[in-house]
Design a protein around this motif. Structure first.
Motif, PDB file in Angstrom:
ATOM      1  N   ILE A 108      25.435  16.021  55.342  1.00 16.07           N
ATOM      2  CA  ILE A 108      24.711  17.011  56.125  1.00 16.07           C
ATOM      3  C   ILE A 108      25.203  18.390  55.686  1.00 16.07           C
ATOM      4  O   ILE A 108      26.377  18.727  55.862  1.00 16.07           O
TER       5      ILE A 108
ATOM      6  N   ASN B 197      18.524  19.885  57.015  1.00 13.16           N
ATOM      7  CA  ASN B 197      19.143  18.880  57.881  1.00 13.16           C
ATOM      8  C   ASN B 197      18.843  19.084  59.356  1.00 13.16           C
ATOM      9  O   ASN B 197      19.364  18.377  60.197  1.00 13.16           O
ATOM     10  N   VAL B 198      17.981  20.072  59.678  1.00 15.32           N
ATOM     11  CA  VAL B 198      17.772  20.439  61.070  1.00 15.32           C
ATOM     12  C   VAL B 198      16.373  20.037  61.529  1.00 15.32           C
ATOM     13  O   VAL B 198      15.390  20.219  60.818  1.00 15.32           O
TER      14      VAL B 198
ATOM     15  N   LEU C 152      20.246  18.040  64.723  1.00 12.71           N
ATOM     16  CA  LEU C 152      20.251  17.327  63.455  1.00 12.71           C
ATOM     17  C   LEU C 152      19.006  16.469  63.318  1.00 12.71           C
ATOM     18  O   LEU C 152      18.512  15.902  64.295  1.00 12.71           O
ATOM     19  N   SER C 153      18.492  16.373  62.097  1.00 11.90           N
ATOM     20  CA  SER C 153      17.292  15.596  61.846  1.00 11.90           C
ATOM     21  C   SER C 153      17.509  14.127  62.165  1.00 11.90           C
ATOM     22  O   SER C 153      18.644  13.635  62.199  1.00 11.90           O
TER      23      SER C 153
ATOM     24  N   GLN D 215      20.344  11.688  60.833  1.00 11.90           N
ATOM     25  CA  GLN D 215      21.560  12.410  60.486  1.00 11.90           C
ATOM     26  C   GLN D 215      22.620  12.282  61.580  1.00 11.90           C
ATOM     27  O   GLN D 215      23.819  12.337  61.307  1.00 11.90           O
ATOM     28  N   ASP D 216      22.187  12.115  62.819  1.00 12.83           N
ATOM     29  CA  ASP D 216      23.116  12.104  63.933  1.00 12.83           C
ATOM     30  C   ASP D 216      23.625  10.708  64.284  1.00 12.83           C
ATOM     31  O   ASP D 216      24.452  10.548  65.160  1.00 12.83           O
TER      32      ASP D 216
ATOM     33  N   ARG E  34      29.987  10.715  60.293  1.00 14.53           N
ATOM     34  CA  ARG E  34      29.055  11.711  59.777  1.00 14.53           C
ATOM     35  C   ARG E  34      29.796  12.544  58.733  1.00 14.53           C
ATOM     36  O   ARG E  34      30.962  12.904  58.915  1.00 14.53           O
TER      37      ARG E  34
ATOM     38  N   PHE F 159      29.816  16.020  56.664  1.00 10.61           N
ATOM     39  CA  PHE F 159      29.308  17.388  56.635  1.00 10.61           C
ATOM     40  C   PHE F 159      29.896  18.143  55.443  1.00 10.61           C
ATOM     41  O   PHE F 159      31.086  18.012  55.148  1.00 10.61           O
TER      42      PHE F 159
END
Length: 313
Positions: A88, A95-96, A107-108, A111-112, A117, A119
């Protein structure tokens, strides 16, 4: 870091780049960073299982990303997902999921849900999620000597449409020394993370040390991530993350990633590429003697009393 406000920063920027950057406080950011997301990034709900790779640009970010994925997930047979899709990019809107008219930072989808995760970010410390200092996610900061980092970023600005155009090396270096390049002041980034290097969930690692002893660096990162590696796994990772093998791997080389491959200002036929040289000492091909001496004096002043030093060749 430039000691001035937003309006003063704009006055110091080359005219031709002003439309392709965002100024937040006294920090210059690339135009792809959306102002409406900045507060949401600061308030991001961080998990203790998260892993952050944090750098000033062109300091070994992709190298460390590939290393971390190899350590955490190993070699996934049949996996054709590009490295960049596994991470991300915190400040990039790709990514949003913008679901709010006010620009809510969410987060898209997908992605969450990953754990851990992963980053990556080039944000200056004051724009990072507040919870990085409240919780204990793993935070890896890769530091590269400022001369080589500057040269590499100069070339990257020359080829990437998402970054501004500079009139030449002299103009770019002047902006570096003022702390006014996109992603902020190199000294602000590096001094902050150097001062946090002894925290148990922070790893400060130098690009030059990774080049000098890759095997020791992979071991250091794996131990930091609490991942045990067999000798065979260690050998495989060291082989996979060499510069030449990363450059040849279409699932790692950003040149082959959709969006980047069509986002260059100039054709790759001109031998301009994301993974350019990956060496220590290329700065000597760009700095004049006078520039080098002035830069060294600036570095001595900025780093005085910190104990932070670098290898330059």
């Amino acid at each position: 870091m430039a000691n001035c406000d937003r309006e003063s920063v704009y006055l110091q920027l080359p005219q031709q780049i002003k439309s392709n950057v965002l100024v937040e406080g006294n920090t210059v950011l690339p135009g792809f960073v959306k102002k409406r997301y900045i507060n949401g990034i600061r308030e991001l709900n961080v998990r203790g299982t998260d892993v952050f790779v944090i750098t000033w640009p062109k300091s070994g970010t992709t190298w460390m990303q590939h290393m971390v994925v190899q350590i955490i997930r190993g070699e996934e047979q049949g996996d054709d997902q590009h490295l960049f899709r596994k991470w991300i990019f915190l400040e990039h809107s790709i990514n949003v999921q913008d679901t709010d008219s006010e620009g809510q930072y969410t987060l898209s989808e997908g992605q969450d849900s990953t754990d851990p995760r992963l980053f990556k970010t080039h944000l200056v410390p004051r724009l990072l999620p507040r919870q990085l200092t409240e919780k204990t996610p793993k935070q890896i900061f890769v530091a590269r000597n400022p001369k080589d980092a500057a040269v590499s970023f100069f070339h990257f600005c020359n080829i990437n449409k998402a970054l501004p155009n500079y009139a030449g090396w002299d103009e770019f270096l002047d902006q570096f020394c003022k702390g006014l390049l996109p992603h902020g002041d190199w000294f602000e980034h590096n001094i902050y993370w150097w001062e946090r290097r002894n925290e148990t969930n922070v790893l400060f690692i130098k690009y030059e040390d990774m080049k000098k002893d890759l095997r020791a660096s992979v071991l250091e990162v794996s131990q930091f991530l609490a991942k045990s590696l067999t000798d065979e796994q260690l050998d495989n990772i060291c082989e996979n993350v060499t510069f030449n093998n990363m450059r040849k791997n279409p699932n790692v080389n950003p040149d082959s990633e959709g969006g980047l491959g069509t986002n260059w200002k100039k054709s790759n036929a001109n031998h301009l590429t994301f993974l350019r040289k990956g060496i220590v000492g290329d700065w000597k091909n760009w700095f004049t003697v006078t520039q080098s001496e002035k830069f060294d004096e600036l570095s001595r002043q900025k780093l005085a009393g910190t104990g932070l030093s670098f290898t330059f060749e």
